[in-house]
Design a protein around this motif. Structure first.
Motif, PDB file in Angstrom:
ATOM      1  N   SER A 228       0.856  -1.173   0.000  1.00  0.00           N
ATOM      2  CA  SER A 228       0.000   0.000   0.000  1.00  0.00           C
ATOM      3  C   SER A 228       0.899   1.231   0.000  1.00  0.00           C
ATOM      4  CB  SER A 228      -0.928  -0.011   1.229  1.00  0.00           C
ATOM      5  OG  SER A 228      -1.906   0.990   1.132  1.00  0.00           O
ATOM      6  N   ARG A 229       0.289   2.389   0.164  1.00  0.00           N
ATOM      7  CA  ARG A 229       1.073   3.623   0.141  1.00  0.00           C
ATOM      8  C   ARG A 229       0.327   4.704   0.941  1.00  0.00           C
ATOM      9  NH1 ARG A 229       4.958   5.754  -4.487  1.00  0.00           N
ATOM     10  NH2 ARG A 229       5.600   3.592  -4.144  1.00  0.00           N
ATOM     11  N   TYR A 230       1.088   5.480   1.669  1.00  0.00           N
ATOM     12  CA  TYR A 230       0.551   6.648   2.340  1.00  0.00           C
ATOM     13  C   TYR A 230       0.859   7.905   1.527  1.00  0.00           C
ATOM     14  CZ  TYR A 230      -0.413   4.651   7.032  1.00  0.00           C
ATOM     15  OH  TYR A 230      -0.919   3.953   8.091  1.00  0.00           O
ATOM     16  N   GLN A 231      -0.054   8.846   1.590  1.00  0.00           N
ATOM     17  CA  GLN A 231       0.233  10.207   1.167  1.00  0.00           C
ATOM     18  C   GLN A 231       0.257  11.063   2.434  1.00  0.00           C
ATOM     19  OE1 GLN A 231      -3.121   9.919  -1.890  1.00  0.00           O
ATOM     20  NE2 GLN A 231      -1.831  11.508  -2.792  1.00  0.00           N
ATOM     21  N   LEU A 232       1.329  11.829   2.597  1.00  0.00           N
ATOM     22  CA  LEU A 232       1.460  12.682   3.777  1.00  0.00           C
ATOM     23  C   LEU A 232       1.223  14.133   3.370  1.00  0.00           C
ATOM     24  CD1 LEU A 232       2.524  10.253   5.330  1.00  0.00           C
ATOM     25  CD2 LEU A 232       4.319  11.717   6.263  1.00  0.00           C
ATOM     26  N   TYR A 233       0.354  14.776   4.138  1.00  0.00           N
ATOM     27  CA  TYR A 233       0.004  16.168   3.878  1.00  0.00           C
ATOM     28  C   TYR A 233       0.427  17.059   5.039  1.00  0.00           C
ATOM     29  CZ  TYR A 233      -2.750  15.048  -0.256  1.00  0.00           C
ATOM     30  OH  TYR A 233      -3.131  14.635  -1.509  1.00  0.00           O
ATOM     31  N   ALA A 234       0.978  18.202   4.716  1.00  0.00           N
ATOM     32  CA  ALA A 234       1.207  19.248   5.701  1.00  0.00           C
ATOM     33  C   ALA A 234      -0.008  20.163   5.682  1.00  0.00           C
ATOM     34  CB  ALA A 234       2.470  20.036   5.350  1.00  0.00           C
ATOM     35  N   PHE A 235      -0.390  20.656   6.851  1.00  0.00           N
ATOM     36  CA  PHE A 235      -1.584  21.502   6.909  1.00  0.00           C
ATOM     37  C   PHE A 235      -1.514  22.469   8.081  1.00  0.00           C
ATOM     38  CE2 PHE A 235      -2.384  17.988   9.687  1.00  0.00           C
ATOM     39  CZ  PHE A 235      -3.273  18.442  10.659  1.00  0.00           C
TER      40      PHE A 235
END
Length: 246
Positions: free
Chosen positions: A239-246
């Motif tokens: 699988s894969r994660y997407q990491l977001y800064a916010f």
């Protein structure tokens, strides 16, 4: 179809283990899928998923709860469909894509042990955290607080240190045992000792200890650059994660 169902269950189990570990860093009352260590290190503050809530509501709440600290939002297969697009529309910024990898403990490949290094269980949490802080981007002044949070994990965590002949720690690996598997964190090597196979040897040492405990599967979230190292040990992406800064 049976294979796909098993694969989906494995993904969900691995992501649940990652949520369990990250939520363990929360320093205060539980707040759903939001965790706040208070440390100036983005991966240790954030949101582990968005499930069953309106994105705008969850985004606003997370902004309040995580105000004043660097933070990330993990978007994986355990998040509601459309989460990434919703976060981007709300102003979040994609900062990384991280492969989620697993390996069968019994089938893992064997890698050579680096010379001049012994791998042992770390007994001094402060020394261990200071070592991984040096390669993970945690400021030195924050290491004591990180060590205090580490102590709350108890026996669920195994800490291994790659120690040089002079006693210094050249690399670290933290193993989290939950949900019938072991997940790895803070696998890192000091810059002046990289390319010696220390990270691979630490990972191998975790797998061997997992085998003794009867744990059949190991998992980790890799940086893209480290994927070949883990593939040599028998890990593969599920699988894969997407990491977001916010």
């Amino acid at each position: 179809m049976i294979y796909r169902d098993r694969a989906d269950r494995l993904v969900q189990t691995v992501l649940a283990a990652n949520r369990s570990y990250l939520l363990g860093w929360n320093d205060g009352p539980a707040t759903g899928d939001v965790y706040r260590s208070g440390l100036p290190h983005a991966p240790l503050n954030g949101v582990v998923r968005l499930a069953g809530r309106a994105p705008a509501e969850a985004y606003a709440q997370a902004g309040v709860l995580l105000d004043g600290v660097p933070r990330v939002w993990w978007v994986g297969a355990d998040s509601d469909p459309g989460t990434a697009e919703a976060l981007e529309a709300l102003g979040a910024r994609l900062v990384n894509r991280l492969p989620v990898m697993v390996a069968e403990v019994a089938a893992a490949s064997v890698v050579p042990e680096p010379s001049g290094v012994s791998i042992e269980e770390a007994r001094d949490i402060g020394e261990f955290v200071t070592a991984y802080a040096q390669v993970s981007g945690i400021p030195p002044e924050a290491a004591p607080r990180a060590a205090e949070r580490e102590k709350t994990f108890g026996h669920a965590v195994l800490r291994l240190a790659a120690r040089l002949d002079d006693g210094r720690i050249a690399g670290t690996a933290e193993a989290w045992f939950t949900d019938g598997l072991v997940t790895l964190y803070f696998v890192g090597t000091r810059p002046d000792h990289r390319r010696r196979g220390i990270g691979a040897a630490l990972t191998q040492a975790v797998l061997r200890r997992a085998a003794v405990r009867g744990i059949p599967m190991a998992a980790l979230t890799s940086t893209p650059i480290a994927v070949p190292v883990y593939e040599r040990l028998g890990f593969h992406e599920i699988s894969r994660y997407q990491l977001y800064a916010f």
